[in-house]
Design a protein around this motif. Sequence first.
Motif, PDB file in Angstrom:
ATOM      1  N   ARG A  47       0.826  -1.211   0.000  1.00 48.04           N
ATOM      2  CA  ARG A  47       0.000   0.000   0.000  1.00 48.04           C
ATOM      3  C   ARG A  47       0.856   1.254   0.000  1.00 48.04           C
ATOM      4  NH1 ARG A  47      -3.178  -3.292   3.431  1.00 48.04           N
ATOM      5  NH2 ARG A  47      -2.308  -2.339   5.316  1.00 48.04           N
ATOM      6  N   ALA A  51       1.105   4.148  -2.952  1.00 49.94           N
ATOM      7  CA  ALA A  51       0.799   5.516  -2.513  1.00 49.94           C
ATOM      8  C   ALA A  51      -0.638   5.617  -2.027  1.00 49.94           C
ATOM      9  CB  ALA A  51       1.085   6.552  -3.592  1.00 49.94           C
ATOM     10  N   GLN A  52      -1.221   4.466  -1.668  1.00 45.44           N
ATOM     11  CA  GLN A  52      -2.534   4.472  -1.031  1.00 45.44           C
ATOM     12  C   GLN A  52      -2.401   4.984   0.399  1.00 45.44           C
ATOM     13  OE1 GLN A  52      -4.305   0.573  -0.460  1.00 45.44           O
ATOM     14  NE2 GLN A  52      -6.356   1.404  -0.794  1.00 45.44           N
ATOM     15  N   GLU A  53      -1.222   4.766   0.983  1.00 50.87           N
ATOM     16  CA  GLU A  53      -0.886   5.303   2.295  1.00 50.87           C
ATOM     17  C   GLU A  53       0.453   6.012   2.200  1.00 50.87           C
ATOM     18  OE1 GLU A  53      -1.144   2.489   5.496  1.00 50.87           O
ATOM     19  OE2 GLU A  53      -2.881   1.469   4.621  1.00 50.87           O
ATOM     20  N   ARG A  54       0.677   6.954   3.081  1.00 46.56           N
ATOM     21  CA  ARG A  54       1.944   7.679   3.136  1.00 46.56           C
ATOM     22  C   ARG A  54       2.742   7.157   4.320  1.00 46.56           C
ATOM     23  NH1 ARG A  54       1.647  12.772   0.766  1.00 46.56           N
ATOM     24  NH2 ARG A  54       3.908  12.852   1.085  1.00 46.56           N
ATOM     25  N   SER A  69       1.578  11.347  -3.726  1.00 45.30           N
ATOM     26  CA  SER A  69       0.637  11.587  -2.633  1.00 45.30           C
ATOM     27  C   SER A  69      -0.624  10.748  -2.774  1.00 45.30           C
ATOM     28  CB  SER A  69       0.254  13.073  -2.574  1.00 45.30           C
ATOM     29  OG  SER A  69      -0.313  13.487  -3.811  1.00 45.30           O
ATOM     30  N   GLU A  70      -0.797  10.120  -3.951  1.00 46.95           N
ATOM     31  CA  GLU A  70      -1.957   9.262  -4.185  1.00 46.95           C
ATOM     32  C   GLU A  70      -1.633   8.321  -5.331  1.00 46.95           C
ATOM     33  OE1 GLU A  70      -4.373  12.343  -7.131  1.00 46.95           O
ATOM     34  OE2 GLU A  70      -5.037  12.047  -5.067  1.00 46.95           O
TER      35      GLU A  70
END
Length: 255
Positions: A47, A51-54, A69-70
Amino acid sequence: MSFVKVRDIFHSYGKRPIIERVNLEAEEGLFSSIVGASGCGKSTFLRLLLAQERPTRGTISIDGAAPASEPGLERGVVFQKYSVFPHMTVRENIVAGESMRSGWGHFFGAARKAALARADDTLARIGLDHVAEAYPATLSGGMQQRLAIGQALSAKPRVLLLDEPFGALDPGTRLQMHDFLQDLRRETGMTVFMVTHDLEEAFKLGDRVLVFDKPRWDPHDPDAYGATVTYDFDARDGGIPFQTLKEETHVLQAH
């Protein structure tokens, strides 16, 4: 120059560390299999790559770009739970995967006819050509997972992320999907990261096998520490044993 760079990644949920001190690089076209015990951060790492999470700390960059960022079109993903468009037929789902690469998100005229022909070829390769006009809800779970894999591969992302993608498939279908993935990878040169619990599968498909584990363990507080890459194995040479990772970054070249 390395295509994917992971620098000093730490990630926590609240006060609970999941991943710590992850550093690695991968050349474009490399297939990295990821193995390890349940709950050691493998899916979390995917994930983060998506880039689903940072990450809580550290950076992940692809092809020298700034950390995303996404999720974007350059990254495709197939998780354990299949995810397709329920209002589209099986053939339309495959076309939709490819159309994401176009500016409009749709094909028209001759371009659509060609896309439908490519979709039919993909469906034949994944064994779903006989249900091309059916809707996903009418398919078995294994067939829907095959459709999700075919859709993701049809989009031809530069980085493909797979989380136990073949776990729900019968042995014969799994071998078909292995062949399809390897063929498309050769055609596109995509970089792949795949989480699997099947060690035979990890070594068969991967150029590289990464082992996630917790090098530090507190029996009084099992959640006190996160996991990291504890072994990095070059799966292209069966004569090389596992090697414990040092603190420096390890790089493997794609063949």
